[in-house]
Design a protein around this motif. Structure first.
Motif, PDB file in Angstrom:
ATOM      1  N   ASP A   7       0.833  -1.213   0.000  1.00  0.00           N
ATOM      2  CA  ASP A   7       0.000   0.000   0.000  1.00  0.00           C
ATOM      3  C   ASP A   7       0.865   1.259   0.000  1.00  0.00           C
ATOM      4  N   ASP A   8       1.883   1.261   0.873  1.00  0.00           N
ATOM      5  CA  ASP A   8       2.783   2.412   0.946  1.00  0.00           C
ATOM      6  C   ASP A   8       3.540   2.595  -0.370  1.00  0.00           C
ATOM      7  N   PHE A   9       3.927   1.499  -0.977  1.00  0.00           N
ATOM      8  CA  PHE A   9       4.664   1.533  -2.242  1.00  0.00           C
ATOM      9  C   PHE A   9       3.834   2.194  -3.341  1.00  0.00           C
ATOM     10  N   GLU A  10       2.579   1.780  -3.486  1.00  0.00           N
ATOM     11  CA  GLU A  10       1.732   2.336  -4.536  1.00  0.00           C
ATOM     12  C   GLU A  10       1.384   3.798  -4.261  1.00  0.00           C
ATOM     13  N   THR A  11       1.178   4.123  -2.987  1.00  0.00           N
ATOM     14  CA  THR A  11       0.878   5.516  -2.634  1.00  0.00           C
ATOM     15  C   THR A  11       2.070   6.415  -2.922  1.00  0.00           C
ATOM     16  N   SER A  12       3.265   5.942  -2.542  1.00  0.00           N
ATOM     17  CA  SER A  12       4.485   6.717  -2.778  1.00  0.00           C
ATOM     18  C   SER A  12       4.686   6.971  -4.274  1.00  0.00           C
ATOM     19  N   LEU A  13       4.500   5.930  -5.077  1.00  0.00           N
ATOM     20  CA  LEU A  13       4.681   6.070  -6.519  1.00  0.00           C
ATOM     21  C   LEU A  13       3.638   7.015  -7.109  1.00  0.00           C
ATOM     22  N   GLN A  14       2.395   6.928  -6.606  1.00  0.00           N
ATOM     23  CA  GLN A  14       1.341   7.804  -7.103  1.00  0.00           C
ATOM     24  C   GLN A  14       1.648   9.270  -6.798  1.00  0.00           C
ATOM     25  N   VAL A  15       2.173   9.522  -5.596  1.00  0.00           N
ATOM     26  CA  VAL A  15       2.549  10.887  -5.223  1.00  0.00           C
ATOM     27  C   VAL A  15       3.653  11.406  -6.141  1.00  0.00           C
ATOM     28  N   LEU A  16       4.631  10.564  -6.420  1.00  0.00           N
ATOM     29  CA  LEU A  16       5.767  10.974  -7.243  1.00  0.00           C
ATOM     30  C   LEU A  16       5.371  11.235  -8.691  1.00  0.00           C
ATOM     31  N   ARG A  17       4.400  10.478  -9.182  1.00  0.00           N
ATOM     32  CA  ARG A  17       4.006  10.624 -10.589  1.00  0.00           C
ATOM     33  C   ARG A  17       2.812  11.564 -10.770  1.00  0.00           C
ATOM     34  N   GLY A  18       2.146  11.942  -9.657  1.00  0.00           N
ATOM     35  CA  GLY A  18       0.956  12.788  -9.746  1.00  0.00           C
ATOM     36  C   GLY A  18      -0.297  11.949  -9.608  1.00  0.00           C
ATOM     37  N   PHE A  19      -1.305  12.468  -8.910  1.00  0.00           N
ATOM     38  CA  PHE A  19      -2.500  11.683  -8.614  1.00  0.00           C
ATOM     39  C   PHE A  19      -3.356  11.412  -9.845  1.00  0.00           C
ATOM     40  N   ASP A  20      -3.164  12.158 -10.928  1.00  0.00           N
ATOM     41  CA  ASP A  20      -3.943  11.938 -12.141  1.00  0.00           C
ATOM     42  C   ASP A  20      -3.232  11.021 -13.139  1.00  0.00           C
ATOM     43  N   THR A  21      -2.057  10.527 -12.760  1.00  0.00           N
ATOM     44  CA  THR A  21      -1.262   9.686 -13.661  1.00  0.00           C
ATOM     45  C   THR A  21      -1.579   8.212 -13.436  1.00  0.00           C
ATOM     46  N   ASP A  22      -1.696   7.462 -14.524  1.00  0.00           N
ATOM     47  CA  ASP A  22      -1.914   6.016 -14.432  1.00  0.00           C
ATOM     48  C   ASP A  22      -0.559   5.332 -14.220  1.00  0.00           C
ATOM     49  N   ILE A  23      -0.405   4.706 -13.070  1.00  0.00           N
ATOM     50  CA  ILE A  23       0.885   4.094 -12.729  1.00  0.00           C
ATOM     51  C   ILE A  23       0.844   2.566 -12.826  1.00  0.00           C
ATOM     52  N   THR A  24      -0.209   2.022 -13.427  1.00  0.00           N
ATOM     53  CA  THR A  24      -0.414   0.569 -13.449  1.00  0.00           C
ATOM     54  C   THR A  24       0.775  -0.174 -14.047  1.00  0.00           C
ATOM     55  N   VAL A  25       1.255   0.297 -15.204  1.00  0.00           N
ATOM     56  CA  VAL A  25       2.362  -0.397 -15.888  1.00  0.00           C
ATOM     57  C   VAL A  25       3.612  -0.388 -15.027  1.00  0.00           C
TER      58      VAL A  25
END
Length: 487
Positions: free
Chosen positions: A234-252
């Motif tokens: 959970d922390d990993f995905e949240t951290s990545l989402q913050v770094l890439r922006g909340f509107d960015t799709d980080i699935t890949v």
């Protein structure tokens, strides 16, 4: 709750980061009841650049420590009554402390996270600078220098690794080069401020970077790849989402990191015999080789001797000239930071190594010829100026590639499951060779100035061969794609 559940919960707590990121930025992932707050945070999400600028305070501290001993030598030796040898010990103790810090850096960063590691590095740095500023004799002076070195040893490994792990692939080269750019800024600031303020005040000013770094660490996310490795999904995905922006799709990117971590977890126990496999020995050889060759090329020895070269060329203020060299380093490293994601790592390393080789040959020839020319002749003065030009050209060439890029490549290519240990070894090797070059520069120059620069030129010539044969291009690749190159 049963005893077994309590035990399991305790184990999970041990896997939490030592310095957990504040919960405020996690609000963006909550449900619609928090939609309004989420929108505010989405609009002001932390960018990767902001994270890099905060951790860059560490390398600025690194550079300030390296540069401090140059403008303060005369004042410290006079005020504390030190001999030249005692001050030499003071200057070299930062390298000794850094070697100790380097040994611990990888394991500390693996067990408590990249941010926790930087917090641990900041505290001895602050104590060290205060110890120097209040020193009445060599005991506090030496203790402070050792503490500074220990902190710098940890910083020199952790910052490039953290930046490489948070940066998107198309910006990783430029952002990674900010590490070395910040080091050169720290050196230049030490040179510049040393012209105007007493050595005790300069030491107090040395506290500032880490004093600002500590609160800054609470406002940036932990490395998502480290969180993933520790099983904190959970922390990993949240951290990545913050770094890439909340509107960015980080699935890949999430799936790539998960696959890489799952693959490395199956091989978590690395035996010595496993190092014979190309996937381990090759990146180790490249990472350690570049960091060792960076120092064996003699950049520290040349910078150490630059003030004497300037004096021989008739420059009246060697301290001002040294600051000029520091400023040149900053500008050249800034150019490398701009170019590295456009031209690639290999090309810049090749240009840098070739440029260093040519520059050192020019300096060596100038010194050889000066032995056959009268000190009162115009030719002697011309050769002295040629020496200065060669030294400045060498500094520029080094800053364009061999200064920033070895740290960048080390942080990119080391396999995830041995990164802590391998990174410690590579950083230790760099600091040990740096200490060796600094300690032997005087003896070599006393033996033969021309011979010394010839030896450095030969090492730089070998670096050209090393880069052309073994260093892979990592531009535009994810860390997971880089690991696949060695399979």
């Amino acid at each position: 709750m049963s005893f077994r559940d309590e035990t399991e919960e305790g184990r999970n707590d041990l896997r939490r980061p030592f310095l957990h990121t504040g919960s405020w930025y996690r609000m963006g992932s909550r449900q619609s009841s928090m939609l309004e707050s989420s929108q505010v945070i989405r609009d002001s999400s932390i960018s990767v650049l902001a994270c890099v600028l905060i951790v860059a305070l560490g390398p600025i501290q690194f550079g300030f420590t390296c540069g401090y001993s140059s403008p303060t030598q005369a004042a410290i030796t006079k005020d504390l009554g030190l001999t030249v040898s005692e001050y030499s010990v003071f200057g070299s103790l930062s390298n000794v402390g850094a070697m100790v810090g380097a040994i611990a850096s990888g394991q500390i960063a693996e067990y408590i996270g990249r941010k926790g590691s930087l917090m641990i590095a900041a505290i001895p740095n602050i104590i060290g600078w205060l110890s120097i500023s209040f020193a009445k004799d060599t005991s506090f002076l030496y203790m402070g220098r050792l503490l500074e070195g220990f902190g710098v040893g940890i910083i020199s490994y952790t910052v490039p690794v953290y930046i490489a792990e948070i940066a998107p692939q198309n910006m990783r080269g430029a952002l990674g080069s900010v590490n070395q750019l910040s080091v050169t800024i720290g050196i230049m600031l030490a040179y510049l401020l040393g012209l105007f303020v007493p050595w005790r005040i300069l030491a107090v000013l040395g506290v500032l970077p880490c004093t600002l770094l500590i609160p800054g660490l609470f406002f940036i996310p932990e490395s998502p790849r480290w969180l993933a490795k520790m099983g904190l999904t959970d922390d990993f995905e949240t951290s990545l989402q913050v770094l890439r922006g909340f509107d960015t799709d980080i699935t890949v990117e999430v799936n790539e990191i998960k696959r890489s971590v799952a693959s490395s977890s199956k091989r978590s126990a690395i035996r010595f015999v496993d190092l014979k496999r190309r996937r381990y020995y090759f990146p180790l050889m490249v990472g350690i080789g570049l960091l060792v060759l960076q120092q064996l090329g003699g950049i520290n020895g040349v910078l150490f001797y630059s003030s004497t070269i300037f004096e021989s060329a008739g420059v009246t203020s060697s301290n001002a000239a040294t600051f000029g060299v520091g400023a040149v380093q900053v500008v050249a490293t800034a150019v490398a930071t701009w170019l590295v994601d456009k031209s690639g790592r290999r090309l810049l390393l090749m240009i840098s190594s070739i440029g260093m080789t040519i520059s050192l040959v020019i300096v060596a020839v100038a010194f050889y010829l000066k032995e056959f020319v009268s000190p009162d002749s115009n030719m002697y003065n011309i050769l002295s100026m040629v020496s200065v030009v060669g030294v400045v050209a060498m500094v520029i060439a080094c800053s364009l590639g061999m200064g920033p890029i070895p740290w960048l490549i080390m942080s990119e290519i080391l396999p995830v499951n041995i990164k802590g240990l391998a990174g410690s070894i590579a950083t230790l090797a760099n600091w040990f060779v740096s200490w060796l070059v600094t300690m032997t520069a005087n003896m070599l120059l006393a033996w033969s100035s021309g011979g010394t620069f010839t030896l450095y030129a030969l090492v730089c010539g070998f670096t050209v061969v090393f880069v052309s044969l073994w260093v892979p291009e990592t531009k535009g690749k994810t860390l997971e794609e880089i690991q696949a190159l060695f399979r």
